[in-house]
Design a protein around this motif. Structure first.
Motif, PDB file in Angstrom:
ATOM      1  N   UNK A 178       0.867  -1.180   0.000  1.00 50.69           N
ATOM      2  CA  UNK A 178       0.000   0.000   0.000  1.00 50.69           C
ATOM      3  C   UNK A 178       0.904   1.230   0.000  1.00 50.69           C
ATOM      4  N   UNK A 179       0.857   1.998  -1.057  1.00 47.52           N
ATOM      5  CA  UNK A 179       1.646   3.232  -1.142  1.00 47.52           C
ATOM      6  C   UNK A 179       0.763   4.373  -0.643  1.00 47.52           C
ATOM      7  N   UNK A 180       1.110   4.948   0.513  1.00 46.75           N
ATOM      8  CA  UNK A 180       0.236   5.954   1.130  1.00 46.75           C
ATOM      9  C   UNK A 180       0.311   7.295   0.405  1.00 46.75           C
ATOM     10  N   UNK A 181       1.461   7.582  -0.236  1.00 48.09           N
ATOM     11  CA  UNK A 181       1.607   8.818  -0.999  1.00 48.09           C
ATOM     12  C   UNK A 181       2.933   8.800  -1.733  1.00 48.09           C
ATOM     13  N   UNK A 182       3.005   9.587  -2.795  1.00 51.58           N
ATOM     14  CA  UNK A 182       4.264   9.861  -3.489  1.00 51.58           C
ATOM     15  C   UNK A 182       4.509  11.359  -3.351  1.00 51.58           C
ATOM     16  N   UNK A 183       5.660  11.723  -2.779  1.00 47.28           N
ATOM     17  CA  UNK A 183       5.972  13.123  -2.508  1.00 47.28           C
ATOM     18  C   UNK A 183       7.160  13.575  -3.339  1.00 47.28           C
ATOM     19  N   UNK A 184       6.946  14.557  -4.193  1.00 45.51           N
ATOM     20  CA  UNK A 184       8.019  15.211  -4.951  1.00 45.51           C
ATOM     21  C   UNK A 184       8.425  16.471  -4.192  1.00 45.51           C
ATOM     22  N   UNK A 223      -5.576   4.924  -5.945  1.00 47.77           N
ATOM     23  CA  UNK A 223      -5.892   6.070  -5.083  1.00 47.77           C
ATOM     24  C   UNK A 223      -4.671   6.515  -4.267  1.00 47.77           C
ATOM     25  N   UNK A 224      -3.552   6.634  -4.942  1.00 45.20           N
ATOM     26  CA  UNK A 224      -2.313   7.094  -4.313  1.00 45.20           C
ATOM     27  C   UNK A 224      -2.147   8.580  -4.596  1.00 45.20           C
ATOM     28  N   UNK A 225      -2.149   9.434  -3.585  1.00 39.73           N
ATOM     29  CA  UNK A 225      -1.968  10.868  -3.837  1.00 39.73           C
ATOM     30  C   UNK A 225      -0.532  11.185  -4.246  1.00 39.73           C
ATOM     31  N   UNK A 226      -0.387  12.122  -5.176  1.00 38.42           N
ATOM     32  CA  UNK A 226       0.925  12.614  -5.604  1.00 38.42           C
ATOM     33  C   UNK A 226       1.000  14.081  -5.213  1.00 38.42           C
ATOM     34  N   UNK A 227       1.919  14.401  -4.314  1.00 39.76           N
ATOM     35  CA  UNK A 227       2.002  15.765  -3.797  1.00 39.76           C
ATOM     36  C   UNK A 227       3.362  16.361  -4.132  1.00 39.76           C
ATOM     37  N   UNK A 228       3.345  17.628  -4.527  1.00 35.58           N
ATOM     38  CA  UNK A 228       4.564  18.332  -4.881  1.00 35.58           C
ATOM     39  C   UNK A 228       4.892  19.358  -3.805  1.00 35.58           C
ATOM     40  N   UNK A 229       6.184  19.628  -3.653  1.00 35.57           N
ATOM     41  CA  UNK A 229       6.618  20.599  -2.660  1.00 35.57           C
ATOM     42  C   UNK A 229       6.563  20.082  -1.250  1.00 35.57           C
ATOM     43  N   UNK A 230       6.654  18.755  -1.072  1.00 32.70           N
ATOM     44  CA  UNK A 230       6.694  18.163   0.267  1.00 32.70           C
ATOM     45  C   UNK A 230       7.836  17.158   0.329  1.00 32.70           C
ATOM     46  N   UNK A 231       8.437  17.047   1.520  1.00 27.82           N
ATOM     47  CA  UNK A 231       9.585  16.158   1.698  1.00 27.82           C
ATOM     48  C   UNK A 231       9.524  15.490   3.055  1.00 27.82           C
ATOM     49  N   UNK A 232      10.156  14.331   3.153  1.00 26.50           N
ATOM     50  CA  UNK A 232      10.329  13.667   4.445  1.00 26.50           C
ATOM     51  C   UNK A 232      11.463  14.364   5.181  1.00 26.50           C
ATOM     52  N   UNK A 233      11.179  14.870   6.384  1.00 22.86           N
ATOM     53  CA  UNK A 233      12.204  15.568   7.157  1.00 22.86           C
ATOM     54  C   UNK A 233      12.579  14.821   8.440  1.00 22.86           C
TER      55      UNK A 233
END
Length: 453
Positions: A178-184, A223-233
């Motif tokens: 299950x991929x909860x999100x993809x963050x660019x 239904x995997x959201x793709x969000x831009x301008x977010x990063x794992x910190x």
């Protein structure tokens, strides 16, 4: 003409194909058991897959391996590690056998021309908790999914920078994760600016649009959201990662306060592009530009008879690597590359430049780090230790910095932390070693069998 090619990814296989077309005798070496590199990673033979090509991209490129390696003038050497290069005699020193096995054979090859297609590995920027079990590079996650049909976790977050995140997410979904999100990490304005410059030139890469549509459809279907301008910190957990903290970041990758959000996960894969593997090129005496091997219009390095292609000359993806490999193969075999090959290579490089502009690494990422954040995982060197050593006038230069902090001196020899240490401390030297790949002392002392017939 005897041409030796180190690396059997897209660049190496294209080089082999075109060197064979030019009439050369070709030997292809790779550390892996099967050809194709990361892009065309094969399932193990024990899986007896009926249609292994279904987990790969670009069927025509996938089929190239069968055509090339079955050629009567081509020798295929799997599980072969080139650990040194004799500059005087232009001789390669090779260990044949699994890298984690015993009894590897020591052999040498002295080619008329050498093509280096050693590729790249994941670049991952450090952040608090990145050393926890369950934090993977994007490439490792894809390698397990494509090469073993294993998911790194049940609930996974994919994050970082660049379009490589999309096939990684697709591979994870394909093995049941299950991929909860993809963050660019780059905001939409940065990505749009990079891709929209001189848009008429994108017509030559229409096939890439089809790939993008397929990835988008896959994410939408699951239904995997793709969000831009977010990063794992930050990654949190005790025995392994249990939660990751993400935040909105600006174009320079500085964190926007108050935008933090936590995800419950059992794995996270993070990739911020790729770093070249130029160790063998440096051992051969090739000049680097910003970490990449310098080549001329025919893909020849600054060393006569040594050519380079693929990610070690610039990160550009499989299409660019194959285009460069085709030019290198013809040139290494003694033929002048024709205009069509050169045009294809130049178009691919232009696409790679656009890719770099759309998905850069912002300089403010160091703001994610804390004093106790581990940067070198092998030696557990922290950000605080590095910054104090870099400011200490008693240990000037990268060599003294490494000795003082141990950063880059562990088992990976700086392959993981090297780019981060270099950026944080102002240019740490991480490539200049006489031995390009790890070798056991017993293997080093063993006699060389010589050059096979």
């Amino acid at each position: 003409m005897n041409v030796v090619i180190v690396g059997a990814g897209p660049a190496g296989l294209a080089a082999a194909e075109h060197a064979l077309r030019a009439g050369a005798q070709v030997t292809v070496l790779d550390q892996a058991e099967t050809p194709g590199g990361q892009y065309h990673r094969m399932l193990p033979e024990a899986y007896a897959a009926r249609r292994p090509e279904r987990v790969h991209h670009g069927r025509a490129e996938f089929d190239r391996r069968r055509r090339v390696l079955a050629h009567p003038r081509c020798r295929w050497w799997p599980a072969s590690t080139v650990w040194a290069f004799d500059r005087v005699e232009k001789r390669l020193h090779i260990l044949r056998g699994p890298s984690d096995g015993s009894g590897r054979r020591r052999l040498t090859l002295t080619p008329d021309a050498l093509i280096l297609a050693t590729g790249a590995h994941d670049r991952t920027l450090p952040f608090p908790g990145w050393e926890l079990p369950g934090v993977y590079t994007a490439g490792a996650a894809q390698a397990l999914a494509k090469g073993e049909r294993v998911a790194i976790g049940g609930r996974v977050l994919v994050a970082g920078a660049g379009p490589f995140l999309l096939p990684v997410a697709e591979s994870l979904l394909g093995v049941g994760a299950e991929v909860v999100a993809v963050l660019e990490a780059n905001p939409a304005s940065t990505v749009r600016k990079g891709w929209s410059s001189r848009p008429w030139r994108l017509a030559a890469h229409a096939g890439k649009a089809g790939e993008l549509v397929r990835y988008a459809a896959t994410l939408a279907r699951h239904r995997v959201p793709y969000r831009m301008g977010r990063a794992v910190i930050e990654a949190r957990g005790v025995d392994r990662v249990r939660e990751v903290v993400t935040a909105k970041i600006r174009a320079d990758w500085s964190v926007v306060p108050g935008t933090e959000r936590a995800y419950e996960v059992d794995a996270v894969c993070v990739g911020h592009g790729f770093s070249p593997q130029p160790e063998l090129a440096v051992a051969a005496g090739c000049v680097l530009d910003d970490g990449f091997v310098r080549v001329d219009a025919a893909q020849q390095t600054t060393v006569d008879g040594v050519f380079a292609a693929g990610e070690i000359t610039g990160i550009g993806g499989a299409v660019t690597a194959a285009a460069e490999g085709a030019v290198a193969g013809r040139a290494a075999a003694g033929e002048t590359p024709d205009a069509a090959l050169l045009r294809a290579r130049d178009r691919a490089r232009a696409f790679a430049e656009r890719l770099a502009a759309a998905h850069p690494i912002g300089p403010a990422w160091r703001g994610w780090l804390r004093e106790d954040t581990i940067v070198c995982r092998c030696e557990e060197t922290t950000y605080g230790e590095l910054t104090r050593a870099a400011a200490d006038g008693s240990c000037p230069g990268p060599h003294a910095l490494k000795l003082g902090t141990r950063a880059g001196l562990g088992p990976c020899q700086g392959r993981i932390c090297g780019p981060a240490v270099s950026e944080l401390c102002g240019g740490a030297d991480r490539h200049h070693r006489p031995i390009a790949q790890p070798i056991r002392l017993g293997e080093l002392a063993a006699p060389t069998e010589g050059e096979p017939e």
